[in-house]
Write an enzyme that holds these catalytic residues in place. Structure first.
Site, PDB file in Angstrom:
ATOM      1  N   ASP A 443      37.565  15.675 -16.262  1.00 62.88           N
ATOM      2  CA  ASP A 443      37.073  14.423 -16.816  1.00 62.88           C
ATOM      3  C   ASP A 443      35.577  14.272 -16.550  1.00 62.88           C
ATOM      4  O   ASP A 443      34.999  14.932 -15.685  1.00 62.88           O
ATOM      5  CB  ASP A 443      37.834  13.245 -16.199  1.00 62.88           C
ATOM      6  N   ASP A 506      40.833   7.405 -24.872  1.00 63.65           N
ATOM      7  CA  ASP A 506      41.606   6.648 -23.886  1.00 63.65           C
ATOM      8  C   ASP A 506      42.508   5.612 -24.553  1.00 63.65           C
ATOM      9  O   ASP A 506      43.358   5.017 -23.888  1.00 63.65           O
ATOM     10  CB  ASP A 506      40.662   5.931 -22.916  1.00 63.65           C
TER      11      ASP A 506
END
Length: 684
Positions: A443, A506
């Site tokens: 990430d 997301d």
């Protein structure tokens, strides 16, 4: 043959369905003579000999034809190359030196007339696409103000339309098609990565192309740092698109620079054909494990957030295994003092309070349950509240003498420093060597905002990231990686050459995801697209969508589960197990089949798509925003081979290809948020 040369100074590059003709024009500059339908050598030579025209006052006949324009001389198009020498000279003029064609690879070599600088332009046939890049070699110091990968020159048409994707966090991949006006349209990113706002891809057509018909020219850039695409409609009516990484730098005498690859393609069969060509290219030529099937994963983030510990992860693993998940991924919060986003980044050892004996027991139990183990990391970041930062505060990007900016309570490590990149590789290598880890979710949750005085910092960061990933893949060949940057902030062919899938957004709301996934699929294949089923109401939108609908949206990519399984009712768990088993029966079709967008989510309340592979087809249908209970129109399947019969693998019902192409596939939907998945097999 992929490359032929019908005469001196003319070369023809052939893909299975197109031809790209480059030739030397006046001043020894390479020009695009043709980019489109297949042509023979005689026609290619005739196209190369078509005069450019005299050029009017204030215009240049080279503009819109030149493959790699510089910023001086008789040219006014957006330059692909801009140099400045120590004495202030910026004019460059090239002399052709040589050409060589090695299989699918063409190299054109040029030397500057008065300076010790050489330029090599590379063209390579790679399946359905032509890859292009440039190489500069300096025999004397030179400042490189701009060095793009390519300038793409589609042929002149009466009009042009530009397709691109735009967005922001949680709203990535919004497809935009609009007429191309006069002047320059710039797409790009200054956010360290490709960014959620734009992606380094575009398509051009004459305004009449559809999903299934019409000429489309398209190009992309394989680069995960700062980038730009300048699409210019010139006064004479032609279009040129300059594509490159957006950094300036200086070459010392004896140094060289190679640009990232830009790939381009042409099709005469519309946007759907262009997407299928991109998907084949990425799966077969770019992705390191493109032939594999990706497992069904479970990710613990939305269930436990920062509250994770060994006990709740074990409990979730038990539930995930019972549903049929194959990969268990533990997300943020397992390391250091990471009990919130305020601390711990940089201290990559298990939290002793949460994992008293380390990760070994959890990994072992996940393996006993028949799953592989995966883990979340954010290696490029550090919290000021961390042991790493206290030991090395100079490792972060910062401008001396100026206040720094924090986002999400974190700073970015300067990977351009060799000792930082070595540290990152060292702890990642130890983590993977010390545990049976099969999957890494990599990430990155913020861009660089204070890079300091070095203008090449972005290129250095991206190159160091690539080097670390390449080395980790080499040392741990069975580990698979996912790229994530607050969702879809780092997705491009460059990162896909080093990772096995990406996290597009997301935003896991299934209704929003129909639009996000449609934009994503313009360039990227389902094989690369992680898609989760999460809880209702959705954490971001509050929507309460049926579990069946949520599954059918996620099953159109690489299926993942991200909900709190402890809250799922027995009926929901049973349905989830059924959907997962169904996905495993059709995932080879989804992940490796050819995508056919039957109805667009942007233009219909009844979007539909299909994946076709050999003698199998998976058809997805949704009603989203459907009103009044009106009967929906079944999507038609015109792409099936003529005179064939198809059987529903679940019900046994049979239909001919002619029936499916004319009437369509009726799934009996009428309520809003109804959905269906039909698995068809060709009857021998």
């Amino acid at each position: 043959m992929p490359i032929t040369s019908p005469a001196f100074g003319c070369w023809v590059l052939r893909t299975p369905g197109s031809a790209y003709v480059v030739h030397l024009g006046g001043e020894d500059v390479p020009l695009t003579a043709h980019w489109g339908a297949p042509v023979d050598d005689d026609t290619a030579l005739a196209l190369a000999r078509v005069p450019l025209g005299p050029g009017r006052g204030w215009e240049s006949p080279l503009d819109g034809h030149e493959e790699y324009p510089s910023d001086r001389g008789l040219r006014f198009a957006t330059p692909a190359l801009a140099l400045r020498f120590p004495d202030g000279q910026r004019t460059v003029r090239w002399r052709f030196v040589s050409a060589s064609a090695d299989g699918e690879h063409l190299r054109l070599v040029f030397a500057e007339l008065t300076r010790a600088v050489r330029l090599v332009l590379h063209h390579r046939v790679a399946g359905d696409v032509v890859e292009r890049w440039a190489e500069l070699a300096a025999g004397e110091p030179v400042e490189v103000l701009r060095a793009d990968s390519a300038a793409w020159c589609p042929p002149r048409r009466e009009d042009y339309r530009l397709s691109s994707v735009h967005g922001r966090w949680a709203a990535e991949w919004q497809l935009r098609r609009e007429p191309l006006g006069d002047g320059v349209v710039r797409l790009g990113s200054r956010r360290t990565t490709t960014s959620p706002m734009h992606n380094p891809w575009f398509a051009l057509d004459d305004g009449t192309a559809t999903e299934t018909a019409g000429e489309v020219w398209s190009a992309a850039l394989a680069w995960s740092g700062t980038w730009h695409i300048d699409v210019e409609r010139q006064p004479a009516g032609r279009v040129v698109a300059a594509v490159g990484a957006g950094a300036s730098f200086t070459l010392a005498a004896g140094e060289a620079h190679t640009t990232p690859v830009s790939a381009g393609l042409w099709t005469g069969d519309g946007f759907g054909s262009a997407s299928r060509m991109w998907h084949r290219y990425l799966r077969e030529r770019v992705m390191p494990s493109g032939a594999e099937l990706r497992p069904v994963l479970y990710n613990s983030w939305e269930a436990t957030g920062f509250r994770l510990d060994e006990a709740n992860q074990l409990a979730l693993a038990e539930r995930a295994a019972a549903l049929g998940c194959e990969l268990f991924v533990m997300d943020d919060g397992w390391f250091g003092a990471r009990v919130s986003d305020h601390a711990g980044l940089g201290d990559w050892t298990p939290n002793p309070d949460r994992f008293p004996t380390g990760l070994g027991p959890l990994v072992a139990r996940v393996t006993e349950l028949g799953m592989r183990f995966g883990i979340w990391v954010e290696p490029e970041m550090v919290n000021p509240d961390s042991d790493l930062y206290r030991a090395h505060p100079d490792w972060v990007y910062a401008t001396p003498g100026y206040p720094r900016h924090e986002l999400r309570n974190q700073l970015v490590l300067n990977l351009g420093r060799p000792e930082v990149a070595a540290w990152l590789h060292g702890w990642m290598d130890a983590l993977l060597a010390g545990h049976d880890i099969a999957f890494v979710k990599w990430d990155m949750n913020r861009p660089v905002t204070d890079p300091g005085p070095d203008p090449s910092w972005s290129a250095a960061h991206t190159s160091a990231l690539y080097a670390v990933l390449d080395r980790l893949r080499s040392d741990h060949p069975t580990v698979r990686f996912e790229s994530c940057a607050s969702g879809g902030g780092r997705v491009d062919p460059g990162i896909l050459a080093r990772t096995d899938q990406v996290w597009p957004s997301d935003n896991t709301d299934a209704s929003d995801r129909l639009h996000i996934q449609e934009g994503f699929g313009q360039l990227y294949p389902a094989r690369a697209m992680t898609a989760w089923v999460t809880d209702a109401p959705n954490f971001l939108t509050g929507n309460r969508l049926p579990l069946r609908f949520r599954f059918h949206v996620a099953m159109a990519g690489v299926l993942g589960i991200g909900g709190d399984l402890a809250r799922w009712t027995p009926d929901e768990q049973a349905e989830a197990a059924t959907r997962i088993a169904q996905y495993k029966r059709i995932r080879h079709v989804v992940q490796h089949g050819e995508l056919h967008r039957l109805r667009s989510a942007a233009r219909s309340t009844a979007p539909a798509l299909a994946y076709a592979l050999d003698d199998e087809v998976a058809v997805f249908q949704w009603l989203d925003g459907h009103r009044y209970g009106e009967p929906y129109v079944p999507p038609r399947l015109p792409f099936l081979p003529a005179s064939t019969t198809w059987e529903d693998a679940d019900t046994g019902a049979r239909c001919t290809s002619a029936f499916l192409a004319t009437h369509g596939l009726d799934a009996g939907m009428f309520r809003n948020h109804d959905s269906a998945l039909t698995h068809l097999r060709r009857v021998p």
